[in-house]
Design a protein around this motif. Structure first.
Motif, PDB file in Angstrom:
ATOM      1  N   GLY A 119       0.908  -1.116   0.030  1.00 43.27           N
ATOM      2  CA  GLY A 119       0.089   0.022  -0.082  1.00 43.27           C
ATOM      3  C   GLY A 119       0.732   1.340  -0.188  1.00 43.27           C
ATOM      4  N   THR A 120       1.887   1.367   0.822  1.00 43.57           N
ATOM      5  CA  THR A 120       2.858   2.640   0.640  1.00 43.57           C
ATOM      6  C   THR A 120       3.539   2.531  -0.370  1.00 43.57           C
ATOM      7  OG1 THR A 120       3.076   1.828   3.173  1.00 43.57           O
ATOM      8  CG2 THR A 120       4.344   3.654   2.367  1.00 43.57           C
ATOM      9  N   LEU A 121       4.066   1.396  -1.166  1.00 44.61           N
ATOM     10  CA  LEU A 121       4.637   1.781  -2.367  1.00 44.61           C
ATOM     11  C   LEU A 121       3.808   2.174  -3.271  1.00 44.61           C
ATOM     12  CD1 LEU A 121       7.392  -1.400  -2.211  1.00 44.61           C
ATOM     13  CD2 LEU A 121       7.592   1.202  -1.889  1.00 44.61           C
ATOM     14  N   ALA A 122       2.595   1.526  -3.384  1.00 45.52           N
ATOM     15  CA  ALA A 122       1.497   1.920  -4.601  1.00 45.52           C
ATOM     16  C   ALA A 122       1.329   3.532  -4.296  1.00 45.52           C
ATOM     17  CB  ALA A 122       0.424   1.426  -4.349  1.00 45.52           C
ATOM     18  N   ALA A 123       1.114   3.951  -3.033  1.00 45.41           N
ATOM     19  CA  ALA A 123       0.900   5.410  -3.024  1.00 45.41           C
ATOM     20  C   ALA A 123       2.104   5.983  -3.133  1.00 45.41           C
ATOM     21  CB  ALA A 123       0.526   5.637  -1.611  1.00 45.41           C
ATOM     22  N   ALA A 124       3.124   5.840  -3.029  1.00 49.17           N
ATOM     23  CA  ALA A 124       4.313   6.677  -3.095  1.00 49.17           C
ATOM     24  C   ALA A 124       4.526   6.827  -4.666  1.00 49.17           C
ATOM     25  CB  ALA A 124       5.708   6.009  -2.488  1.00 49.17           C
ATOM     26  N   LYS A 226       8.121  22.930   4.894  1.00 45.96           N
ATOM     27  CA  LYS A 226       9.045  22.901   6.274  1.00 45.96           C
ATOM     28  C   LYS A 226      10.517  22.405   5.578  1.00 45.96           C
ATOM     29  CE  LYS A 226       7.650  21.247  10.286  1.00 45.96           C
ATOM     30  NZ  LYS A 226       6.965  20.442  11.021  1.00 45.96           N
ATOM     31  N   GLY A 227      10.304  21.833   4.377  1.00 43.60           N
ATOM     32  CA  GLY A 227      11.533  21.278   3.839  1.00 43.60           C
ATOM     33  C   GLY A 227      11.833  19.894   4.229  1.00 43.60           C
ATOM     34  N   VAL A 228      10.757  19.038   4.860  1.00 43.84           N
ATOM     35  CA  VAL A 228      10.983  17.662   5.196  1.00 43.84           C
ATOM     36  C   VAL A 228      10.944  16.932   3.935  1.00 43.84           C
ATOM     37  CG1 VAL A 228       9.665  15.847   6.388  1.00 43.84           C
ATOM     38  CG2 VAL A 228       9.466  18.124   7.070  1.00 43.84           C
ATOM     39  N   SER A 229      11.954  15.871   4.015  1.00 46.16           N
ATOM     40  CA  SER A 229      12.199  15.061   2.748  1.00 46.16           C
ATOM     41  C   SER A 229      10.890  14.222   2.351  1.00 46.16           C
ATOM     42  CB  SER A 229      13.220  14.201   3.212  1.00 46.16           C
ATOM     43  OG  SER A 229      13.093  13.045   3.963  1.00 46.16           O
ATOM     44  N   GLU A 230      10.748  13.744   1.232  1.00 47.93           N
ATOM     45  CA  GLU A 230       9.766  13.282   0.665  1.00 47.93           C
ATOM     46  C   GLU A 230       9.417  11.951   1.566  1.00 47.93           C
ATOM     47  OE1 GLU A 230       7.213  14.161  -1.458  1.00 47.93           O
ATOM     48  OE2 GLU A 230       7.870  15.958  -1.220  1.00 47.93           O
ATOM     49  N   ARG A 231      10.733  11.138   1.812  1.00 51.68           N
ATOM     50  CA  ARG A 231      10.518   9.702   2.377  1.00 51.68           C
ATOM     51  C   ARG A 231       9.971  10.101   3.683  1.00 51.68           C
ATOM     52  NH1 ARG A 231      15.248   5.764   3.080  1.00 51.68           N
ATOM     53  NH2 ARG A 231      15.199   5.659   1.229  1.00 51.68           N
ATOM     54  N   ARG A 232      10.332  11.060   4.463  1.00 44.10           N
ATOM     55  CA  ARG A 232      10.010  11.456   5.795  1.00 44.10           C
ATOM     56  C   ARG A 232       8.328  11.685   5.809  1.00 44.10           C
ATOM     57  NH1 ARG A 232      11.953  12.612  11.220  1.00 44.10           N
ATOM     58  NH2 ARG A 232      10.283  14.081  12.048  1.00 44.10           N
ATOM     59  N   ILE A 233       8.033  12.377   4.739  1.00 42.45           N
ATOM     60  CA  ILE A 233       6.645  12.808   4.517  1.00 42.45           C
ATOM     61  C   ILE A 233       5.840  11.647   4.300  1.00 42.45           C
ATOM     62  CG2 ILE A 233       4.946  13.949   3.032  1.00 42.45           C
ATOM     63  CD1 ILE A 233       7.128  16.223   2.705  1.00 42.45           C
ATOM     64  N   LEU A 234       6.373  10.809   3.568  1.00 37.55           N
ATOM     65  CA  LEU A 234       5.532   9.581   3.454  1.00 37.55           C
ATOM     66  C   LEU A 234       5.249   8.642   4.630  1.00 37.55           C
ATOM     67  CD1 LEU A 234       4.252   7.990   0.741  1.00 37.55           C
ATOM     68  CD2 LEU A 234       6.338   6.817   0.938  1.00 37.55           C
ATOM     69  N   ILE A 235       6.472   8.725   5.391  1.00 35.57           N
ATOM     70  CA  ILE A 235       6.369   7.430   6.452  1.00 35.57           C
ATOM     71  C   ILE A 235       5.859   8.159   7.558  1.00 35.57           C
ATOM     72  CG2 ILE A 235       7.799   6.075   7.843  1.00 35.57           C
ATOM     73  CD1 ILE A 235       9.203   5.380   5.102  1.00 35.57           C
ATOM     74  N   LYS A 236       6.314   9.317   7.913  1.00 36.20           N
ATOM     75  CA  LYS A 236       6.232   9.921   9.368  1.00 36.20           C
ATOM     76  C   LYS A 236       4.879  10.784   9.337  1.00 36.20           C
ATOM     77  CE  LYS A 236       9.786   9.534  12.389  1.00 36.20           C
ATOM     78  NZ  LYS A 236       9.279   9.351  14.006  1.00 36.20           N
ATOM     79  N   HIS A 237       4.292  11.295   8.139  1.00 37.19           N
ATOM     80  CA  HIS A 237       3.118  11.902   8.233  1.00 37.19           C
ATOM     81  C   HIS A 237       2.156  11.175   7.549  1.00 37.19           C
ATOM     82  CE1 HIS A 237       4.695  15.743   9.758  1.00 37.19           C
ATOM     83  NE2 HIS A 237       5.966  15.449   9.150  1.00 37.19           N
ATOM     84  N   ALA A 238       2.348  10.748   6.333  1.00 42.14           N
ATOM     85  CA  ALA A 238       1.218  10.058   5.483  1.00 42.14           C
ATOM     86  C   ALA A 238       0.750   8.843   6.086  1.00 42.14           C
ATOM     87  CB  ALA A 238       1.478  10.045   4.114  1.00 42.14           C
ATOM     88  N   LEU A 239       1.874   8.096   6.289  1.00 41.38           N
ATOM     89  CA  LEU A 239       1.638   6.462   6.757  1.00 41.38           C
ATOM     90  C   LEU A 239       1.096   6.522   8.176  1.00 41.38           C
ATOM     91  CD1 LEU A 239       1.865   3.438   6.079  1.00 41.38           C
ATOM     92  CD2 LEU A 239       4.194   3.571   6.949  1.00 41.38           C
ATOM     93  N   ARG A 240       1.729   7.513   8.949  1.00 42.35           N
ATOM     94  CA  ARG A 240       1.428   7.254  10.455  1.00 42.35           C
ATOM     95  C   ARG A 240      -0.053   7.546  10.480  1.00 42.35           C
ATOM     96  NH1 ARG A 240       0.024   7.979  14.938  1.00 42.35           N
ATOM     97  NH2 ARG A 240       1.031   8.239  16.724  1.00 42.35           N
ATOM     98  N   CYS A 241      -0.590   8.552   9.651  1.00 43.67           N
ATOM     99  CA  CYS A 241      -2.038   8.837   9.875  1.00 43.67           C
ATOM    100  C   CYS A 241      -2.929   7.838   9.222  1.00 43.67           C
ATOM    101  CB  CYS A 241      -2.134  10.077   9.317  1.00 43.67           C
ATOM    102  SG  CYS A 241      -1.469  11.608  10.112  1.00 43.67           S
ATOM    103  N   SER A 242      -2.519   7.291   8.219  1.00 43.97           N
ATOM    104  CA  SER A 242      -3.132   6.279   7.463  1.00 43.97           C
ATOM    105  C   SER A 242      -3.326   4.790   8.208  1.00 43.97           C
ATOM    106  CB  SER A 242      -2.526   5.844   6.168  1.00 43.97           C
ATOM    107  OG  SER A 242      -2.455   7.181   5.451  1.00 43.97           O
TER     108      SER A 242
END
Lengths: 322, 353
Positions: A119-124, A226-242
């Motif tokens: 799911g994460t890879l497909a979204a990324a 904020k300048g956060v990297s795409e990977r961190r956005i994906l995992i720390k923000h998007a995945l964490r909430c999903s």
């Protein structure tokens, strides 16, 4: 958080007691049904019927009968099957539980890891070729019936290719973990995979759409600003909430599977788990066993839901202060 | 005049879509001096936010093309690799958005957000980042910051959240803060507090601010210069006093005319600019505002250049007659009494001077 946990478990206990009352009423107070004849099984003689009458206190008022029933189940644990003369019910369930738990736990680990990764890879990778490919694999997984996939796996690994590629596959059946861990894992490997295929597909799809939604949220834009990297956005923000809806889905599925929904997989792979126990009991109309497994299943569904609520509260701060 | 901090030249942002190419920003140019506050005003869809977001690489739509140049301290932001742009984002240029309700990740504490902002750009221990976050929260006026730092966004009110977002923006002392409608989602009292905060920020840190808004009142309180945008183009640009007291573009007249004034003669109904904003899919080749302009004439079929010295405008009307023409609009509004036949498109001014 501690108060929340206590409150949640209090509620769970209440639900369990209610379920036991409800199950008891269905079995012993359904109008027009003689519970003694049911418990005694088909074509029981008068002596057996009388024995049942005495054992379950069927001539006494309902609350007493309920208490007697619970005593048989939890205190004396001497609830006996009359269909299979004299076989105790509780030990049967106790023996079946580790089998089901082994099957479902292993499969759950697999499907969570695979499903979340997919799911994460497909979204990324949305908008790229890999995304629809992953979705397609997921749909195929969801669409294949477990019993058919299991039979095909058995056909291939136990018969057609058993002499060549799959010679290492042990025969069907269950070996306790305590007895031989390697055999335990080896025998459960294909059941795990078979069961996980379905759920991995579902979870991948649900997570993908959750993450797509999350990636369009304002907080992702803020994180980017904020300048956060795409990977961190994906995992720390998007995945964490999903993950929050995934956890509630997991709780429902896990509870139901441990409670006996893994029946098809158990039957196909010859695993003597709770699902199969219920299945045989239903075929013989073995009422005490059915009563036991129903209560057991309810227990796991309620327990896993309570656990899910706790994990939910840990994941989502908005839930904690309700 | 000192070296500009940001110099945007002929910025063009377009989106490919099934119905053709939508030009959201069409040849926008402006420059911003260090410490200056630029107010960017215009109706929704006039390209205010898009132009800023495109410069920062915040538009992720693969169908979007950005052309032109935007030099920040001499280096061009347009076409810069995302890796390099990311270093600037949140460190040198901070951007805050309209809706404070949704702009924080709901599962993390306010302090976590600020600490993340700091630690993305500076190597700092968690404890120090936290201490700094408390300082920042105190600076933006959050009471009891040492305790509130562990609150989650949903435990903050809208105004507090916007302040927390601003605190986050300030974390690395950016030289440019882009505030995209920072007060729109807030009630009037909270708006005043946030504006106060922005004013203080500029005084204490000397940051430049680009304030995007459709609220003329907000601009009049804070901006040094005003840029009026219409359909992705600059309609008028100049010092605040000039633009407010001697507006030159009929669109600016319309914007200012739709703000109720306490000391002016009472009108039965606020004047509105007739018609609806130009669609980005079909911006007129001439003056974009011509179809809605009462004074449109033949020459408006040709696109007017943004002309002038310090106070610039893009309009063909003769300079010396502008004042008179604008006055005639006011008379129409006070006299007509029933501007009902005009289709009602009020530039969304939710709050007033």
């Amino acid at each position: 958080m501690v108060r929340f946990a206590l409150a949640r478990f209090g509620a769970a206990v209440f639900v369990l007691v209610s379920i036991s009352v409800l199950v008891f009423l269905i079995f012993f107070a359904t109008p027009g049904v003689d519970p003694a004849a049911r418990i005694a099984g088909r074509n029981a003689d008068q002596a057996t019927l009388a024995q049942v009458q005495a054992e379950f206190g069927l001539d006494q008022p309902l609350p007493v009968r309920y208490a007697l029933m619970m005593k048989h189940l939890f205190v004396d644990r001497d609830l006996t099957s009359f269909v299979n003369r004299g076989v105790l019910v509780i030990p049967q369930i106790v023996h079946a539980v580790p089998v089901t738990l082994s099957l479902v736990l292993g499969a759950a680990v697999l499907w969570m890891v695979v499903g979340v990764a997919m799911g994460t890879l497909a979204a990324a990778w949305r908008g790229r070729a890999a995304d629809p490919l992953i979705v397609l694999v997921g749909v195929v997984g969801v669409s294949i019936p477990v019993y058919w996939l299991g039979e095909v796996v058995n056909l291939v690994t136990q018969s057609r290719l058993h002499d060549s590629v799959f010679s290492w596959v042990p025969p069907l059946g269950y070996v306790p973990l305590t007895q031989n861990p390697a055999q335990w894992a080896l025998r459960l490997l294909f059941p795990w995979l078979t069961l996980a295929v379905l759920y991995a597909g579902i979870y991948a799809r649900v997570l993908r759409s959750e993450m797509m939604g999350a990636l369009d949220e304002d907080y992702v834009r803020t994180a980017r600003a904020k300048g956060v990297s795409e990977r961190r956005i994906l995992i720390k923000h998007a995945l964490r909430c999903s993950l929050i809806p995934i956890v509630s889905l997991f709780g429902l599925d896990f509870g139901a599977l441990v409670g006996g929904s893994a029946l098809l997989t158990e039957v196909v792979f010859g695993l003597p788990g709770v699902g199969r126990l219920t299945y045989t009991a239903l075929q013989n109309l073995d009422l005490p066993v059915i009563l036991g497994t129903v209560l057991y299943a309810a227990f796991f569904v309620v327990l896993s839901n309570a656990l899910v609520d706790l994990v939910y509260a840990a994941l989502d701060p908005r839930v904690r202060h309700v | 005049m000192s070296e500009p901090l940001l110099e945007v030249e002929d910025l063009r942002v377009s989106f490919r879509s099934r119905r053709g190419t939508a030009v959201a920003v069409d040849g926008l140019s402006f420059s911003l001096a260090p410490g200056e506050v630029l107010g960017v005003v215009g109706e929704s869809g006039s390209g205010k936010s898009v132009s800023m977001m495109s410069m920062l690489g915040l538009i992720r739509d693969p169908n979007c093309t950005v052309e032109g140049s935007a030099r920040f301290r001499g280096s061009d932001l347009v076409g810069m690799a995302d890796k390099d742009l990311r270093v600037l984002r949140g460190r040198d240029i901070a951007m805050i958005f309209q809706d404070p309700m949704t702009s924080l990740t709901p599962v993390y504490t306010v302090g976590w957000h600020i600490a993340e902002q700091i630690r993305v750009h500076q190597s700092m221990s968690k404890a120090r980042a936290r201490a700094r976050a408390v300082e920042l929260l105190a600076e933006v006026g959050i009471p009891d910051p040492a305790r509130r730092i562990d609150d989650y966004p949903h435990q903050f009110s809208g105004g507090m959240r916007q302040r927390a977002v601003i605190a986050m923006g300030l974390a690395n002392n950016p030289s440019l803060l882009i505030a995209d409608e920072p007060t729109t989602a807030l009630d009037v009292t909270t708006q005043a507090q946030v504006l106060d905060l922005l004013r203080r920020l500029r005084r204490d840190h000397g940051s430049s601010i680009i304030l995007i808004t459709h609220d003329m009142g907000v601009v009049s309180q804070l901006a040094d210069r005003v840029l009026v945008m219409y359909a992705g183009r600059a309609a008028e640009e100049g010092p605040r006093q000039e633009v407010f007291h001697h507006p030159r573009h009929p669109y600016t007249w319309g914007l200012l005319g739709s703000v109720p004034r306490a000391r002016a003669p009472r009108v039965r109904r606020l004047p509105a600019i007739p018609g609806s904003p130009a669609s980005a899919l079909a911006v007129p080749s001439g003056c974009a505002f011509a179809p809605r302009c009462r004074f449109a004439h033949d020459q408006c079929a040709e696109r007017p250049p943004l002309a002038g010295a310090d106070h610039l405008d893009a309009c063909w009307l003769p300079r010396d007659r502008r004042h008179e023409l604008r006055h005639s609009l006011d008379e129409v509004a006070t006299a007509a009494g029933d501007p009902g036949q005009q289709s009602i498109i009020v530039p969304a001014t939710e709050e007033f001077e």
